[in-house]
Write a protein that holds these residues in place. Structure first.
Motif: not given
Length: 234
Positions: A11-18, A51-70
């Motif tokens: 992601l671009e810097y500003s988007v990643d920070e968001s 949903s996707f980028n929030l899940g990835v961001s949480l995983a990058q912070a060391g959290k175990r993440v499951l994204l469910i495409d419902a």
């Protein structure tokens, strides 16, 4: 557990920070808020990307993440996946065609797992309201730190409300300049009737060119954070 290769562009810097800011806000909601429904008023507001980028961001912070495409009616998550053949997904599990272990996929992003929507069923609302969906969430609660659920737009179909009833909290994604205040209030009230706390709202697709103050501030902010990065290396 089967593995998928996820297409993920940095992601671009500003988007990643968001997204980091959104992640931090979610973390401060407390450990009891771990199953999160992300919805919108109408299609194409960007809730799947959030949903996707929030899940990835949480995983990058060391959290175990499951994204469910419902979003069983119109999933867009398949465009992020490199896979051959049919993927078994949520609809296969809810209709008892597959076991849970056969629909959870690991990815090339560490600690980030995915359940794809699967084949489009004739009765999505009924499947999502079944005991099997509740059993799925009960099974994964103790395995993951966060379960992010990409739901259908709540202003279009009832599926999102059915899902929200089983979640600890919800996040609304609203496209800037498109959704009226009244419509957003109606969706908010519908979520409230589901007894699902609204954790916040993401204002998406903001035209930063018309936001003079924030646009200038973003450049200033990025400039000086760049200096901190250099200082850290030194």
């Amino acid at each position: 557990m089967k593995s998928l290769n996820i297409i993920y562009d940095k992601l671009e810097y500003s988007v990643d920070e968001s997204y980091k800011s959104l992640r931090t806000n979610l973390l401060f909601c407390g450990e009891d808020k771990k199953v999160i429904a992300i919805t919108s008023c109408t299609p194409n507001e960007g809730k799947s990307n959030v949903s996707f980028n929030l899940g990835v961001s949480l995983a990058q912070a060391g959290k175990r993440v499951l994204l469910i495409d419902a979003d069983l009616r119109k999933s867009v998550m398949l465009g992020r996946i490199e896979a051959e053949g049919e993927l078994k997904g949520l609809s296969h599990y809810l209709s008892q065609q597959e076991s849970l272990s056969n629909i959870v996929y690991s990815t090339n992003i560490p600690k980030f797992h995915l359940i794809y929507a699967g084949a489009v069923p004739p009765n999505p609302a009924e499947l999502l309201g079944s005991v099997h969906f509740r059993q799925l969430l009960a099974s994964v609660r103790d395995v993951y730190d966060y379960i992010i659920i990409d739901t259908p737009p709540l202003g279009s179909v009832i599926d999102g409300a059915v899902i929200a009833e089983e979640c600890d909290g919800s996040i609304m994604v609203i496209e800037s300049g498109v959704i009226s205040y009244r419509f957003a209030q109606e969706v908010r009230e519908q979520l409230a009737r589901c007894n699902c706390p609204i954790l916040g709202v993401v204002l998406n697709k903001v035209d930063m060119k018309n936001q003079r103050y924030y646009g200038k501030y973003g450049k200033y902010y990025g400039k000086y954070y760049g200096k901190y990065g250099k200082y850290g290396k030194e």
